[in-house]
Design a protein around this motif. Structure first.
Motif, short mmCIF file in Angstrom:
data_model
loop_
_atom_site.label_atom_id
_atom_site.label_comp_id
_atom_site.label_asym_id
_atom_site.label_seq_id
_atom_site.Cartn_x
_atom_site.Cartn_y
_atom_site.Cartn_z
N THR A 52 0.86 -1.19 0.00
CA THR A 52 0.00 0.00 0.00
C THR A 52 0.89 1.23 0.00
O THR A 52 1.89 1.29 0.72
CB THR A 52 -0.91 0.02 1.23
OG1 THR A 52 -1.73 -1.16 1.22
CG2 THR A 52 -1.82 1.24 1.22
N ASN A 106 -9.93 12.88 -5.01
CA ASN A 106 -8.90 13.09 -4.00
C ASN A 106 -8.53 14.55 -3.84
O ASN A 106 -8.03 14.94 -2.76
CB ASN A 106 -7.65 12.27 -4.36
CG ASN A 106 -7.79 10.81 -3.99
OD1 ASN A 106 -7.56 10.42 -2.85
ND2 ASN A 106 -8.15 9.99 -4.96
N ASP A 122 -15.21 5.64 -0.92
CA ASP A 122 -14.64 5.05 0.29
C ASP A 122 -14.11 3.65 0.03
O ASP A 122 -14.32 2.73 0.81
CB ASP A 122 -15.69 5.02 1.42
CG ASP A 122 -15.06 4.76 2.77
OD1 ASP A 122 -13.92 5.19 2.99
OD2 ASP A 122 -15.71 4.10 3.61
N ARG A 123 -13.40 3.52 -1.09
CA ARG A 123 -12.86 2.21 -1.45
C ARG A 123 -11.77 2.37 -2.50
O ARG A 123 -11.62 3.41 -3.13
CB ARG A 123 -13.96 1.29 -2.00
CG ARG A 123 -14.64 1.83 -3.24
CD ARG A 123 -15.73 0.92 -3.76
NE ARG A 123 -15.22 -0.34 -4.28
CZ ARG A 123 -15.88 -1.11 -5.15
NH1 ARG A 123 -17.10 -0.76 -5.56
NH2 ARG A 123 -15.36 -2.21 -5.60
N TYR A 124 -10.99 1.30 -2.67
CA TYR A 124 -9.99 1.25 -3.74
C TYR A 124 -10.64 0.71 -5.01
O TYR A 124 -11.47 -0.20 -4.96
CB TYR A 124 -8.83 0.33 -3.35
CG TYR A 124 -7.89 0.90 -2.31
CD1 TYR A 124 -6.84 1.73 -2.70
CD2 TYR A 124 -8.04 0.60 -0.96
CE1 TYR A 124 -5.96 2.25 -1.76
CE2 TYR A 124 -7.16 1.11 -0.01
CZ TYR A 124 -6.12 1.94 -0.42
OH TYR A 124 -5.26 2.44 0.52
N PRO A 169 -4.74 7.90 2.52
CA PRO A 169 -5.91 8.65 2.07
C PRO A 169 -6.04 9.97 2.83
O PRO A 169 -5.81 10.03 4.05
CB PRO A 169 -7.08 7.71 2.38
CG PRO A 169 -6.47 6.33 2.37
CD PRO A 169 -5.09 6.52 2.92
N ARG A 179 -2.76 0.96 -3.96
CA ARG A 179 -2.18 -0.30 -3.50
C ARG A 179 -1.95 -1.22 -4.68
O ARG A 179 -2.60 -1.10 -5.72
CB ARG A 179 -3.09 -0.96 -2.46
CG ARG A 179 -4.44 -1.42 -2.99
CD ARG A 179 -5.31 -1.96 -1.86
NE ARG A 179 -6.55 -2.55 -2.38
CZ ARG A 179 -7.52 -3.05 -1.62
NH1 ARG A 179 -7.40 -3.01 -0.29
NH2 ARG A 179 -8.62 -3.57 -2.16
N PRO A 207 -12.03 8.53 -2.37
CA PRO A 207 -12.68 8.88 -1.10
C PRO A 207 -14.19 9.02 -1.23
O PRO A 207 -14.91 8.76 -0.26
CB PRO A 207 -12.03 10.23 -0.75
CG PRO A 207 -11.46 10.75 -2.02
CD PRO A 207 -11.08 9.55 -2.82
N GLU A 250 -4.71 -0.36 -7.59
CA GLU A 250 -6.02 0.15 -7.19
C GLU A 250 -5.84 1.48 -6.48
O GLU A 250 -5.09 1.59 -5.51
CB GLU A 250 -6.73 -0.85 -6.28
CG GLU A 250 -7.00 -2.19 -6.95
CD GLU A 250 -7.68 -3.20 -6.03
OE1 GLU A 250 -8.18 -4.22 -6.53
OE2 GLU A 250 -7.69 -2.97 -4.80
N TRP A 281 -7.21 4.88 -4.40
CA TRP A 281 -8.20 5.21 -3.38
C TRP A 281 -9.15 6.27 -3.90
O TRP A 281 -8.73 7.32 -4.39
CB TRP A 281 -7.53 5.68 -2.11
CG TRP A 281 -8.50 6.14 -1.06
CD1 TRP A 281 -8.77 7.42 -0.68
CD2 TRP A 281 -9.34 5.30 -0.26
NE1 TRP A 281 -9.73 7.44 0.31
CE2 TRP A 281 -10.10 6.15 0.59
CE3 TRP A 281 -9.52 3.93 -0.17
CZ2 TRP A 281 -11.03 5.66 1.49
CZ3 TRP A 281 -10.44 3.43 0.74
CH2 TRP A 281 -11.18 4.29 1.56
#
Length: 426
Positions: A127, A398, A344-346, A131, A317, A341, A337, A339
């Motif tokens: 990773t 982001n 709320d996930r990769y 975030p 990651r 926001p 992958e 991030w």
């Protein structure tokens, strides 16, 4: 494409590798078909040799005035002339049947690929980045984007679902991202920039594994060409039917192209926003290497894609895909992958795969070391560096601000005339 000789030599290992892919054992069926084909070839070659031998003997018999022998030989030659074309046709049919079977089998996973059924079984490798913490509720890109130029409604009105019109500030950001990626790959990592055809013929799509199995995922034109789903198809086929000098390797190509995918198996998935479109732009990397260096090249290529994400300041990651989640032609795949926001996930933004000699066999792409007569198949690798639309999504989410504007990453500002922030009407 698999080598039937390798399957004959170690059928148990072949079936064991297929089992890791969730496929039924096929070695016995393939070997039986090949044995039948080889028996026909042997009979054909024996018949051809006998026809040539008997044809010569006819003249000798006539010279000796042995008419009975001459007549018998002539009858034999006549019978062979009738039988050999049937054997040739049977050889062609069996060869085509065997090749069709082999062409439908996916590449075998390398030993370090984790076993698994789907994306839930993929392996986290590393990773990178943390975030960002927002002091407001982070939004998804399809909520932020319309004010800045992501026009989903007009795109759908023009072309239908999964098409987007990008305009104004977003169009500038989109263009800047693609050029930034190309410049990074060419100037810092030695990739040769290519402007490839967007339409390809059957043999090109077959060479990289899109045909025949995945025809429904592609768009076909009325003159029987295919719109490329990725520049991998055009770039990898640069070496089709070629014998390269070993000292020319590795070859590294990159291209920024539109990509076209029917998304036949994606009904109901990611119907909102830019994540899954019928038309999108992507910067693609392709490497052509010797087998001895393909492992290092896979790490290098993945690192190039990671470097672009790092320059953009995007958390991401690296995942190693399991056997059940890899593409048809891949022997190992790393997914990057990013991030998001707002979600709320990769989400996947790049896939980098080594295909070993699987595509090379389909394309007959080989190399020869100086001083040697024998040729060997090259290894091919491909990776996204990166998907432009998904990178735009990542930047928007982001770098979003509380007032609805989007800050421009420092790496992109030179491509936008020094602009630091995208705002409505900007």
């Amino acid at each position: 494409m698999h080598d039937i000789r390798t399957i004959r030599e170690n059928p148990e290992a072949f079936d064991a590798a297929l089992a890791r892919r969730g496929a039924e054992p096929l070695a016995e069926t393939l070997i039986a078909l090949d044995e039948k084909r080889r028996a026909v070839i042997t009979e054909l070659q024996t018949g051809q040799a006998r026809r040539n031998e008997a044809s010569k003997a006819i003249g000798a018999a006539k010279a000796q005035r042995d008419e009975d022998k001459a007549q018998a030989l002539m009858a034999e030659v006549s019978e062979l002339k009738e039988r050999l074309p049937r054997l040739e046709a049977e050889d062609r049919e069996l060869t085509e049947a065997l090749n069709a079977r082999l062409a439908a089998i996916p590449n075998l996973p390398l030993a370090d690929v984790p076993d698994g059924a789907d994306e839930d079984d993929n392996q986290l490798v590393a990773t990178h980045g943390e975030p960002a913490a927002f002091d407001f509720d982070a939004k998804e890109h399809d909520a932020i984007g319309p004010a800045l130029g992501l026009d989903f409604e007009t795109g759908a009105a023009i072309a239908g679902a999964r098409f987007t019109l990008i305009r104004g500030a977003m169009a500038r950001l989109h263009r800047a991202l693609g050029q930034f990626m190309l410049d990074t790959l060419a100037d810092e990592h030695g990739y040769e920039q290519v402007v490839p055809p967007l339409l390809v013929r059957d043999d090109a799509a077959f060479g990289t594994g899109q045909l025949p199995k995945f025809a429904e995922d592609l768009f076909r034109t009325t003159d029987d060409r295919w719109l490329i789903p990725t520049a991998e198809v055009s770039l990898t086929n640069i070496v089709r039917d070629r014998i390269l000098p070993a000292e020319a390797l590795p070859l590294r190509f990159c291209a920024l192209t539109p990509c076209f995918r029917s998304e036949a198996g994606a009904a109901g998935r990611d119907t909102r926003g830019l994540i899954r479109q019928h038309q999108f732009e992507k910067v693609e990397m392709v490497s052509i290497t010797a087998p001895e260096t393909s492992e290092d090249e896979h790490e290098r290529m993945t690192g190039c894609a990671e470097g672009i994400l790092t320059k953009l300041g995007l958390p991401f990651r690296r995942m190693k895909l399991c056997t059940g989640d890899m593409g048809f032609s891949a022997a190992r795949t790393y997914d990057l992958e990013v991030w998001l926001p707002g979600q709320d996930r990769y989400r996947e933004i790049s896939s980098c795969s080594t295909c070993t000699d699987f595509q090379a066999r389909r394309m007959n792409a080989r190399f020869r070391t100086e001083g040697e007569k024998q040729t060997r198949f090259v290894h091919t690798l491909n990776g996204s560096g990166l998907a432009v639309g998904r990178t735009l999504v990542a930047v928007v989410e982001n770098y979003q601000q509380a007032d609805g504007s989007v800050a421009v990453p420092e790496a992109l500002r030179p491509y936008l005339g020094g602009l630091e922030r995208l705002t409505a009407g900007g």
